[in-house]
Each structure stands twice: as structure tokens, then as C-alpha cells.
Design an enzyme around this catalytic site. Structure first.
Site, PDB file in Angstrom:
ATOM      1  N   ASP A  40       0.809  -1.204   0.017  1.00 34.74           N
ATOM      2  CA  ASP A  40      -0.029  -0.054   0.010  1.00 34.74           C
ATOM      3  C   ASP A  40       0.893   1.211   0.028  1.00 34.74           C
ATOM      4  OD1 ASP A  40       1.191   0.111   2.665  1.00 34.74           O
ATOM      5  OD2 ASP A  40      -0.764  -0.743   3.356  1.00 34.74           O
TER       6      ASP A  40
ATOM      7  N   GLU B 229       0.440  -8.973  -1.125  1.00 37.90           N
ATOM      8  CA  GLU B 229      -0.270  -8.578   0.069  1.00 37.90           C
ATOM      9  C   GLU B 229      -1.317  -7.807  -0.430  1.00 37.90           C
ATOM     10  OE1 GLU B 229       0.803  -5.450   3.197  1.00 37.90           O
ATOM     11  OE2 GLU B 229       1.753  -7.118   3.986  1.00 37.90           O
TER      12      GLU B 229
ATOM     13  N   GLU C 244      -2.617   4.997   2.744  1.00 37.99           N
ATOM     14  CA  GLU C 244      -2.226   3.249   2.319  1.00 37.99           C
ATOM     15  C   GLU C 244      -3.515   3.006   1.945  1.00 37.99           C
ATOM     16  OE1 GLU C 244      -0.938   4.997   5.373  1.00 37.99           O
ATOM     17  OE2 GLU C 244       1.155   4.414   5.509  1.00 37.99           O
TER      18      GLU C 244
ATOM     19  N   HIS D  75       5.080   5.783  13.476  1.00 37.76           N
ATOM     20  CA  HIS D  75       5.091   6.624  12.437  1.00 37.76           C
ATOM     21  C   HIS D  75       3.989   6.975  11.348  1.00 37.76           C
ATOM     22  CE1 HIS D  75       5.308   2.755  10.326  1.00 37.76           C
ATOM     23  NE2 HIS D  75       5.164   3.362   9.361  1.00 37.76           N
TER      24      HIS D  75
ATOM     25  N   ARG E 190       1.133   8.724   9.527  1.00 37.11           N
ATOM     26  CA  ARG E 190       0.739   9.818   9.148  1.00 37.11           C
ATOM     27  C   ARG E 190      -0.366  10.720   9.970  1.00 37.11           C
ATOM     28  NH1 ARG E 190       2.419  12.543   4.033  1.00 37.11           N
ATOM     29  NH2 ARG E 190       4.079  10.770   3.319  1.00 37.11           N
TER      30      ARG E 190
ATOM     31  N   HIS F  16      11.368   6.529  13.890  1.00 36.83           N
ATOM     32  CA  HIS F  16      11.375   6.615  12.545  1.00 36.83           C
ATOM     33  C   HIS F  16      11.988   7.939  12.034  1.00 36.83           C
ATOM     34  CE1 HIS F  16       9.467   6.906   8.659  1.00 36.83           C
ATOM     35  NE2 HIS F  16       9.196   5.402   8.790  1.00 36.83           N
TER      36      HIS F  16
END
Ligand SMILES: CC(=O)N[C@H]1[C@@H](OP(=O)(O)OP(=O)(O)OC[C@H]2O[C@@H](n3ccc(=O)[nH]c3=O)[C@H](O)[C@@H]2O)O[C@H](CO)[C@@H](O)[C@@H]1O
Length: 374
Positions: A93, A115, A129, A215, A217, A248
């Protein structure tokens, strides 16, 4: 042709790359990386000893989703023109996967989606994603679904059953490969221990510690403030427990985490770890606190309770089995759930069961079987 650009894609595509390379009479395998994440991608390529054939090297300071999408789309136009692949394989994604799938669609190159079929059914979470994987799914010719749940999501979207294969997740192939290599080699274990010792000032082999990653968004801003406040409260309330956080590299993460969590003796903020030491540390951890996708798949197979700092997950299998729990990016819920696991042995035991809903380590072989019949 395989195309990927970030750390998690590289981890999950590495075993497939090797499996294809092992069949040179049947497949000519070309690897193109976009380097959407330069440094963290390179760490993974090094661990697996992979040298890409094509490197778009498109990471630039301050770039946003528009920049990355446009750069991958036009970059892949040139790559497809030059190499004319018979098929392109993308993963999961990421923006790299979305834009490569679009480029494949424009160029008439069939797309295989590794996936495939993970869904939250909420385009804003995880952002971007969920959008990336839904659009990639629209374009794909082959859908390699890791589980029966992801297969059903695709069937519900009226993807023809003949285009979907349930393969397991290649992350389990990668995990087993890396753990097998560590188990088989005492010298490697000693080296990994030294590497971790140099970064952590406590005995991580015997003392209890939480392994933390964050991490996403959608957690930038208030979410990260809440996560950091929760960690601060826990670190003060449990001075004998350690909190290990490989931070991250995204500045939206580094900023709040470094400023809010510095100066606490039992909170250890370290650089993102290479995959091998990360997995070794995961194996020794007591509890995992994360908003990552891949770690929700890896930790259950190591019997580690996982608290996910998100409100929804596209990976319901381990939640249903009771070894992963959603706690949101919410200070109160994070604190109470961690405290319960630290204080109550029965609660801990009920979540600390090793199981493998995401695969058996043979996903790559199944994907290759499908590609063979193309
Ligand atoms: C929530 C979500 O949408 N996540 C997606 C995201 O990955 P995801 O959220 O898994 O991305 P992360 O950056 O958390 O990477 C996780 C991977 O990195 C490893 N690790 C982690 C920390 C560290 O210091 N060192 C290290 O090696 C972990 O073992 C794991 O294998 O892109 C992946 C690739 O398309 C998808 O499979 C995931 O669905």
C-alpha cells in the site's frame, strides 16, 4: 520486474526476489527500486545482500505525496519503455506501489499485487495507504492475498475469484529466513548482541522492556503528543521497566518524540534498527507497542502481545485471536492497557501466545506457482 521503495516493502519482497532469482530458466528477474525511503530501504537491501538493477533514487528533502506520486509515475514510464517487462510485481500500500500500478496500467504491463486485499474500508485510515491499496487492487491482474479475510475483501469488491490466490504473507517467509540465519550462527548472535549492547544501557536479555514504533501519518500532531505523554507516564510509573523506541526518520516523528521523551532514564530513543537486530530485539521484548502494519504480523508469530496505536486495522486476524489489541493514539488507553499487561500475569499470558495467522513461510513458492501458469 519487481518494484518497491520503502523498508517494509523491501523486507516483504526480498524473499520473493530470491525465490524468482532461483528459477533463472523460467523467469528473468529485474529489480527496480524507487528509493521513496533512501536510508531505511538501503538498510534492508544490505541485510539481504540485494543490489537493484534500476534505482530511481527519487527521495528529495521536503517532498510531499504529490511529488512522490508524480516522480514514480514518470520514472516508471521510462523504465517500462526501456525494459518492456512481461509483468510487474508491487507490494501492499505504498505510494510507490500505487504509482507503479498506474504506470503499469497506462503502459499495458500486467500488475501482480503482493499482499492484496487488506482493507480498513476507511480511505482516511491509514492515510494514504488504504487509498493506495484499493486503487492498486483495481488495476491488478493477479491478487496475492495473504489470508482468507483479505481474499473475501477482494471477492466483495467483485474481483473475479480466478484472479485471487491465498498465499500467506511473505513477511513470514522473511522472518523465518532471518531468524533461521541467526539461530544457525553463534558468531552472528554474538555480533548482534554487541550491536544492541552498544545502543542500550540495560540488560535487554533479562530485563522487561517494551519495544515501540510509531510513524503513521494520521497520528502526526495530536496523536504523537498523546503517545509521548502516555510513554512518559508509563516510564515514570514503572521505573524498573525499559521503553525502547527506534524512532522513524520522518521529521514529523523525530520532532515531538525527541523533545517530549528526552531525559527519562528508562526511555531509550535510538535510530531505526536494521531488520536483523530489530527482529532479534523483538524476540527478546516483553510487549510491543506500535502503529506499524508489518509488526502486527511478525510479533504474533513470536508470541509477543501487541498493542496497536490505531483505531482500525486492516489485519483483524490476530485481533480476533486475542494476541493483538487496538488501543488508539490515546494516552489513557495506552497507559491502562500497558499497565494491565505489566501488572496482571493472566492478562499477559492470554495475549502472549505464539500463532501464525499470516502465513507459514511458503508464500513466495505459492506466488511463483501462479506466475508460472501465466
Ligand atoms: C499500516 C500500514 O498500512 N502499513 C503498511 C506499510 O508498512 P509498515 O507500517 O509495516 O511499515 P514500517 O515502517 O513499520 O515497517 C515495518 C517493518 O520494518 C521492520 N523494522 C521496524 C523498525 C525498525 O527499527 N527496524 C525494522 O527493520 C519491522 O520488523 C517490520 O518488518 O507498508 C507496507 C508495505 O507496503 C505494508 O505491508 C503495510 O500494510
Amino acid at each position: 520486474m519487481l518494484v518497491f521503495g520503502t523498508r517494509p516493502e523491501a523486507i516483504k519482497m526480498a524473499p520473493l526476489y530470491f525465490a524468482l532469482k532461483n528459477c533463472p530458466d523460467e523467469f528473468e528477474t529485474v529489480l527496480c527500486v524507487t528509493a521513496q525511503h533512501r536510508q531505511m530501504l538501503d538498510q534492508v537491501l544490505k541485510v539481504f545482500g540485494i543490489v537493484p538493477d534500476i534505482d530511481l533514487n527519487l527521495m528529495k528533502p521536503g517532498q510531499d505525496l504529490f511529488d512522490v506520486t508524480a516522480a514514480v509515475l514518470t520514472g516508471m514510464r521510462s523504465v517500462f519503455n526501456e525494459h518492456q517487462p512481461d509483468a510487474v510485481l508491487v507490494h501492499g500500500d505504498t505510494t510507490t506501489s500505487l504509482a507503479t500500478a498506474m504506470a503499469g496500467f497506462y503502459a499495458g504491463v500486467p500488475v501482480g499485487h503482493v499482499e492484496a486485499g487488506l482493507r480498513t474500508h476507511d480511505l482516511t485510515a491509514p492515510f494514504p495507504e488504504e487509498f493506495n491499496r484499493q486503487v492498486t487492487g483495481k488495476v491488478a491482474r493477479w491478487h496475492f492475498a495473504p489470508t482468507a479475510v483479505s481474499q473475501q475483501n477482494l471477492l466483495d469488491e467483485r474481483i473475479p475469484a480466478a484472479q485471487i490466490s491465498v498465499t500467506g504473507n511473505t513477511v513470514i517467509d522473511a522472518l523465518m529466513w532471518v531468524l533461521g540465519r541467526i539461530d544457525a550462527d553463534a558468531g552472528r548472535r554474538a555480533e548482534l548482541s554487541n550491536f544492541i549492547d552498544a545502543r542500550l544501557p540495560f540488560d535487554w536479555r533479562s530485563e522487561r522492556f517494551l519495544l515501540i514504533t510509531g510513524h503513521r501519518r494520521e497520528n502526526f500532531g495530536d496523536g504523537f503528543l498523546q503517545i509521548c505523554e502516555a510513554l512518559k507516564e508509563l516510564a515514570r510509573g514503572y521505573p524498573e521497566v525499559h521503553f525502547v523506541y527506534p524512532v522513524h526518520l520522518n521529521p514529523n516523528v523525530q520532532g515531538p518524540v525527541n523533545s517530549l521523551l528526552e531525559g527519562l532514564n528508562n526511555v531509550h530513543l535510538i535510530d531505526p534498527l536494521d531488520y536483523e537486530p530489530f527482529v532479534y530485539l523483538l524476540k527478546h521484548s516483553h510487549i510491543v507497542l506500535t502503529d506499524s502494519g508489518g509488526i502486527q504480523e511478525e510479533a504474533p508469530s513470536l508470541g509477543k502481545p501487541v498493542l496497536v496505536m490505531r483505531d482500525v486495522t486492516e489485519r483483524p486476524e490476530a485481533v480476533d485471536a486475542g494476541t493483538v489489541r487496538l488501543v488508539g493514539a490515546d494516552r489513557g488507553r495506552i497507559v491502562s492497557n500497558v499497565a494491565e499487561l505489566l501488572d496482571n500475569e493472566d492478562s499477559y499470558k492470554s495475549m502472549a501466545r505464539a500463532h501464525n495467522p499470516y502465513g507459514d513461510g511458503k508464500a513466495c513458492a505459492r506466488i511463483i506457482d501462479v506466475l508460472r501458469s501465466f
